[in-house]
Scaffold this motif. Sequence first.
Motif, PDB file in Angstrom:
ATOM      1  N   UNK A 244       0.830  -1.209   0.000  1.00  0.00           N
ATOM      2  CA  UNK A 244       0.000   0.000   0.000  1.00  0.00           C
ATOM      3  C   UNK A 244       0.865   1.260   0.000  1.00  0.00           C
ATOM      4  N   UNK A 245       1.921   1.258   0.839  1.00  0.00           N
ATOM      5  CA  UNK A 245       2.820   2.422   0.873  1.00  0.00           C
ATOM      6  C   UNK A 245       3.496   2.623  -0.469  1.00  0.00           C
ATOM      7  N   UNK A 246       3.953   1.531  -1.089  1.00  0.00           N
ATOM      8  CA  UNK A 246       4.600   1.632  -2.401  1.00  0.00           C
ATOM      9  C   UNK A 246       3.640   2.183  -3.453  1.00  0.00           C
ATOM     10  N   UNK A 247       2.403   1.686  -3.454  1.00  0.00           N
ATOM     11  CA  UNK A 247       1.430   2.149  -4.448  1.00  0.00           C
ATOM     12  C   UNK A 247       1.084   3.620  -4.234  1.00  0.00           C
ATOM     13  N   UNK A 248       0.912   4.028  -2.962  1.00  0.00           N
ATOM     14  CA  UNK A 248       0.579   5.433  -2.688  1.00  0.00           C
ATOM     15  C   UNK A 248       1.710   6.359  -3.117  1.00  0.00           C
TER      16      UNK A 248
ATOM     17  N   UNK B 276      -0.198   5.613 -16.052  1.00  0.00           N
ATOM     18  CA  UNK B 276       0.681   4.880 -15.141  1.00  0.00           C
ATOM     19  C   UNK B 276      -0.077   3.706 -14.535  1.00  0.00           C
ATOM     20  N   UNK B 277       0.650   2.630 -14.219  1.00  0.00           N
ATOM     21  CA  UNK B 277      -0.031   1.423 -13.755  1.00  0.00           C
ATOM     22  C   UNK B 277      -0.762   1.661 -12.432  1.00  0.00           C
ATOM     23  N   UNK B 278      -0.259   2.541 -11.574  1.00  0.00           N
ATOM     24  CA  UNK B 278      -0.954   2.810 -10.319  1.00  0.00           C
ATOM     25  C   UNK B 278      -2.288   3.519 -10.558  1.00  0.00           C
ATOM     26  N   UNK B 279      -2.331   4.405 -11.559  1.00  0.00           N
ATOM     27  CA  UNK B 279      -3.594   5.072 -11.896  1.00  0.00           C
ATOM     28  C   UNK B 279      -4.603   4.068 -12.433  1.00  0.00           C
ATOM     29  N   UNK B 280      -4.143   3.160 -13.302  1.00  0.00           N
ATOM     30  CA  UNK B 280      -5.057   2.141 -13.834  1.00  0.00           C
ATOM     31  C   UNK B 280      -5.520   1.199 -12.738  1.00  0.00           C
ATOM     32  N   UNK B 281      -4.601   0.837 -11.826  1.00  0.00           N
ATOM     33  CA  UNK B 281      -4.972  -0.053 -10.726  1.00  0.00           C
ATOM     34  C   UNK B 281      -5.982   0.607  -9.803  1.00  0.00           C
ATOM     35  N   UNK B 282      -5.779   1.892  -9.527  1.00  0.00           N
ATOM     36  CA  UNK B 282      -6.695   2.599  -8.636  1.00  0.00           C
ATOM     37  C   UNK B 282      -8.094   2.690  -9.227  1.00  0.00           C
ATOM     38  N   UNK B 283      -8.185   2.840 -10.519  1.00  0.00           N
ATOM     39  CA  UNK B 283      -9.492   2.942 -11.170  1.00  0.00           C
ATOM     40  C   UNK B 283     -10.240   1.613 -11.174  1.00  0.00           C
TER      41      UNK B 283
END
Length: 408
Positions: A232-236, A248-255
Amino acid sequence: MKLYHARFIQPTMGGAVVIREDDFYLPDIPSVRRQLRSRGLWPVTIEELKPALFEWMDVRSRAWQIQLLRAIRFQSATASAGTALLNIIEGETDSRRRIAFLPSRTVLKGGGSFAEALRELKLMDAPTMAIITAGERAGDLKGVVQHAIEHVEQKGGQYKAMTAALSWFSFDIISVIGSIWGTQFGFIPYLRAQGTKNTDPGAAQRFEQGIQIVSWVNWFLMITTTAIILAAVFLVVSYWLNRHKSDHFTARLMMKMPILSSYLRNVSLQDTSKLMARLLRGKVPLAEALAIIIDSTFEPAAHAYWTECRNRVMAGIEPARALSRWPLSKAERDQIVTIQSVDQLTEVYESIGEERMLMAKGDQRRIIKLGLFSLMLLGGITVITTIYLLMLQNQGFLNSLSEFRGGG
């Protein structure tokens, strides 16, 4: 441009001199020296003012923003906004605030506008400055100061609510994880050292097996919770560092996260919709308001919505059609399609902000329930394993107590 404090000699009538001090906001020390000499003064010492970082951050607080805007609104009833700000600066007694005010004082003394002086203060965020600048252009600066105050107050309320919720949730997580680590490295070694009170070899063997099982369970919980927290810390952090990259992959993952994505989208649309209403009510042009909102939002769906809206508006598409698109619901799009004026668009976005606030509260309740259930599950496992070990340790005492009751 930098801040300097100078001590200089000022000649007086009769040939005497006095030592004076003043602050300057100029590019370098030679510029300060030239300005003093042009006024017939002789510099003694010139020092650059470098406040401590934490002092500088503390003085530029949200409370000071509201206090300053309210003072400007009050004093501008009898004078221009620039004169009101200059009076506030001259009457300031706090040394740290006087240092922060120095660039604004220099702009006002040099004939600059009120908005330019306030921008040099670096106290207000981009939406607040846009509202003030638009009001100054339209000649209604006194009226838009109230909108700026409302914006700052609402952002402050949202920040406090979010901080309180995160603090409470973090405390619960730390408590549960602390109990897991305490059981693994404190309670289990203690029980192993104490041993069982039952002299039966079979009971002692069952006690050792129980300790081994509980130890494995706690190790699993520790590894799982630690991995989840680190992920979670890494993704944030990764998302924040790449917040302007919608691919970015984090934006796609968050959606794609079921509840979290809906909550973040609703919160972001609530904030940006209300901000759009305030900007339009503050006479900020639509294209400029869209650019400000794009820079102030990072949630992928909301950022993509406002970016596409601005592109379509700049391409010449009428606002009603340009603004009516996903992620707005069909009912929200139908409201936008019917607009005929800026006032109607302001009301529609105000309504969308209220609706999204209610939707965000519903998502927030679901997230809190999910978090509570998860914490209860982890805490329940820890408590049950602890009770299980205590029962194994005191099995002999419990058996003796049962026999005593049976014999009685």
